[in-house]
Design an enzyme around this catalytic site. Structure first.
Site, PDB file in Angstrom:
ATOM      1  CB  THR A  70      -5.849  -4.561  10.432  1.00  0.00           C
ATOM      2  OG1 THR A  70      -4.911  -4.334   9.383  1.00  0.00           O
ATOM      3  CG2 THR A  70      -7.014  -5.369   9.889  1.00  0.00           C
ATOM      4  CB  CYS A 320      -3.438  -5.862   1.129  1.00  0.00           C
ATOM      5  SG  CYS A 320      -3.096  -4.986   2.647  1.00  0.00           S
TER       6      CYS A 320
END
Length: 459
Positions: A70, A320
């Site tokens: 990320t 997510c």
């Protein structure tokens, strides 16, 4: 317990464990120092960088290690946009990118930039022509994943990269899901990956910026990792990450065909074993180990809990978004059923018997969940011209269940209007119509927060 969720995170590979333990004793010193311990740490760091670069298909001095995949995405997108600020502030992404990319795009928009999302077809891939049409003279950066994290569809990266090159726009590729299976082809400009996706340790990512790409790192300056990744290098972690990437790549060459056969088996047999199932994603251009299907009239969270009780660890849509009440942005963009969604991603070395046991268990689990919800949808031929169903206050999958019960009350060509305030209904009612052969007429504002979804019976 059968672990079928390596798309979320793969177990630590034995090679990674060995490399991690060995480098803990050798790689603790500061690699920027000139004394013996520092030189030893620098040798380990340089060797890991060379191994990772060889696996990715880039030069070692183009690759830096970050604190996560990320972080690599956020830093890569921000740095590329800042480096080309004079060109413009327009960003192009696909509608099915990982949330890390979409969050970067949202931050860019908040800071005064603009973003164009390129839609996808029902199989989850962008068309090259649509992507090319989104490029503008002021486009600073384009982003396209190598393969989708939810449905496994492989994107046309090489073709899009060629279109971007012709337009003078760098292409950023999120390769987190595909690096275990091979390097990303085509003339991409930037690339990110995440070690825990291929059996390396969590907390290690990589970012590649090709030579010649304008790049301006954001945040306070730092001397580490060419100024592109701040902080002291996690040398044991990066050594383990590079070693495991090389190891899984060697195994993947022999496992890809076997895993593809197993996932093809699931794709082919599930619709026959479980009524009202939609298998989603491209059946051919996809990762070999990953598949997704959605079961109508099923609460996805309950389904996952029941599969867990039966001995199978699977996920539902994106890792997510599965903890929220909103539908997966990937499934929404594809226009497919999101309720009762199951993503299966098989690990290297999985036994055929485990897959067969999954196929034996699944029908009973789905039937049990449907029984809990009281799903008894019997097709019939009604005579009514129009019926209205009040599903306000009901959550997924109940609005669709009520629609399925009501459709038999109207004649062919008659309409059913579903009043619902559940956000998922906007995705699943049109998708249900597509799978069941009915016509989705559209949606209109209802009373309060409700939306009126109109469906015309097609058969």
């Amino acid at each position: 317990m059968a672990y079928f969720d390596v798309a979320s995170s793969a177990p630590l590979h034995p090679v990674a464990r060995q490399a991690l333990q060995a480098s803990l004793d050798e790689g603790w010193a500061d690699p920027a120092r000139l004394y013996r311990e520092g030189r030893r740490a620098r040798l380990l760091l340089d060797a890991a960088r060379e191994a990772a670069a060889e696996a990715v298909g880039c030069r070692p001095d183009e690759l830096v290690f970050t604190s996560s995949g990320t972080r690599a995405v956020h830093d890569g997108v921000a740095g590329a946009l800042a480096g080309r600020r004079r060109v413009g502030r327009h960003l192009v992404v696909s509608a099915v990118e990982h949330s890390a990319v979409l969050h970067s795009a949202a931050a860019h928009d908040r800071n005064g930039g603009s973003t164009t999302q390129v839609g996808v077809g029902r199989e989850g891939a962008v068309s090259v022509s649509s992507y090319t049409d989104a490029l503008r003279p002021d486009t600073a950066l384009a982003c396209l994943q190598s393969a989708n994290h939810e449905v496994g569809t492989v994107q046309p990266v090489a073709e899009v990269a060629e279109a971007c090159r012709a337009a003078g726009v760098p292409l950023f590729v999120d390769a987190a899901q595909s690096l275990a299976w091979g390097p990303v082809g085509g003339g991409w400009s930037l690339l990110a990956g995440s070690a825990h996706k291929w059996g390396g340790p969590a907390g290690v990512g990589l970012l590649v910026v090709r030579k010649g790409v304008r790049f301006a790192p954001q945040g306070p300056a730092d001397e580490r990792e060419s100024g592109r990744a701040a902080g002291f290098e996690n040398i044991p972690g990066v050594v383990a990450a590079a070693a495991s990437l090389r190891a899984v790549r060697a195994e993947a060459a022999g496992e890809a065909a076997r895993l593809r056969e197993l996932t093809d088996r699931i794709r082919a047999r599930v619709p026959g074993l479980v009524p009202d199932v939609e298998v989603v994603g491209d059946p051919v251009r996809r990762l070999p180990h990953l598949l997704t299907f959605s079961c109508l009239y099923v609460d996805g969270e309950t389904l996952l809990h029941e599969l867990d009780r039966a001995g199978f660890s699977v996920s539902s849509g994106s890792s997510c978004t599965s903890s929220t009440l909103t539908p997966s942005h990937v499934l929404r963009a594809m226009g497919v059923v999101s309720e009762g969604n199951v993503r299966v991603s098989l690990p290297l070395g999985v036994e055929e018997a485990e897959v067969e046991r999954f196929l034996e268990v699944l029908p009973g689990v789905v039937h049990g969940v449907r029984e809990q919800l009281g799903v008894f949808v019997a097709p019939s031929q009604g005579a009514a011209e129009a019926v209205t169903v009040d599903a306000v206050g009901l959550t997924c999958p109940r609005p669709v269940i009520e629609l399925a019960r009501a459709i038999g009350k109207v004649r062919v060509g008659g309409t059913v209007t579903v009043l619902a305030d559940d956000e998922v209904a906007a995705v699943d009612i049109p998708a249900w119509c597509f799978t069941q052969g009915h016509d989705y007429v559209g949606a209109a504002p209802g009373t309060g927060e409700a939306v009126a979804y109109e469906v015309r019976r097609g058969r």
